[in-house]
Design an enzyme around this catalytic site. Structure first.
Site, short mmCIF file in Angstrom:
data_model
loop_
_atom_site.label_atom_id
_atom_site.label_comp_id
_atom_site.label_asym_id
_atom_site.label_seq_id
_atom_site.Cartn_x
_atom_site.Cartn_y
_atom_site.Cartn_z
N CYS A 60 16.19 42.10 16.97
CA CYS A 60 14.88 42.53 16.46
C CYS A 60 15.02 43.87 15.75
CB CYS A 60 13.86 42.61 17.60
SG CYS A 60 13.18 41.01 18.11
N HIS A 68 10.95 36.66 17.63
CA HIS A 68 11.87 36.73 18.77
C HIS A 68 11.76 35.46 19.62
CE1 HIS A 68 14.34 38.59 21.90
NE2 HIS A 68 13.57 37.91 22.73
N ASN A 86 25.27 29.72 20.70
CA ASN A 86 25.57 29.83 22.12
C ASN A 86 24.27 30.02 22.88
OD1 ASN A 86 28.43 29.75 21.75
ND2 ASN A 86 28.36 31.88 21.08
N HIS A 109 18.62 36.84 21.56
CA HIS A 109 17.71 36.52 20.46
C HIS A 109 18.39 35.36 19.74
CE1 HIS A 109 14.97 38.02 16.97
NE2 HIS A 109 15.60 36.93 16.52
N HIS A 117 20.28 32.86 17.71
CA HIS A 117 21.05 33.07 16.48
C HIS A 117 22.03 31.93 16.27
CE1 HIS A 117 23.11 35.14 19.79
NE2 HIS A 117 24.25 34.84 19.19
N HIS A 142 25.68 31.08 14.40
CA HIS A 142 26.88 31.59 13.75
C HIS A 142 27.25 30.63 12.62
CE1 HIS A 142 28.15 34.30 17.20
NE2 HIS A 142 27.34 33.49 17.84
#
Ligand code: AMP
Ligand code: ZN
Length: 112
Positions: A6, A45, A85, A96, A98, A100
């Site tokens: 964030c 978030h 993950n 948060h 995400h 990759h």
């Protein structure tokens, strides 16, 4: 809220931006595991994949729309891998959501 990503989205912690729109922010991973290692995050978030619901899944869809754009911008014409993950068994370190984006070389054929 004390959330690293964030803070990166709002700009109070610096990052190397790769792509941004109204719903998605994408930036270079600070510890790259491949020649191209980008993180794509929703601007809202969501703690992890476990937090995805019917109410917020549009933000996730926007990330998946952004992935091919970021991949093209990074020159990933020969393929790439996307990983998220979730939780302790997957060694999620930043809480948060995400994704990759990894590429720029032949990646290991074993995923885990
Ligand atoms: P994960 O282990 O899936 O939670 O991924 C978190 C990722 O965030 C790791 O690959 C870290 O290298 C990356 N990371 C941590 N801090 C930063 C930062 N300040 N800027 C960019 N990437 C970061
Ligand atoms: Zn956050």
């Amino acid at each position: 809220m004390d959330c690293l990503f964030c803070k990166i989205i709002e700009g109070s912690i610096p990052s190397q931006k790769v792509y941004e729109d109204d719903a998605v922010y994408a930036f270079r991973d600070i510890n790259p595991m491949a020649p191209v290692h980008v993180l794509l995050v929703p601007k809202t978030h969501i703690p992890s994949m476990d937090g995805v619901t019917a109410e917020n899944s549009a933000a996730v869809a926007r990330i998946f729309e952004a992935i091919p754009k970021a991949a093209a911008a990074e020159g990933l014409t020969n393929g790439y891998r996307v990983i998220s993950n979730c939780g302790d068994d997957a060694c999620q370190t930043v809480k948060h959501l995400h994704f990759h984006l990894l590429g720029g070389r032949k990646l290991p054929d074993r995923m885990a």
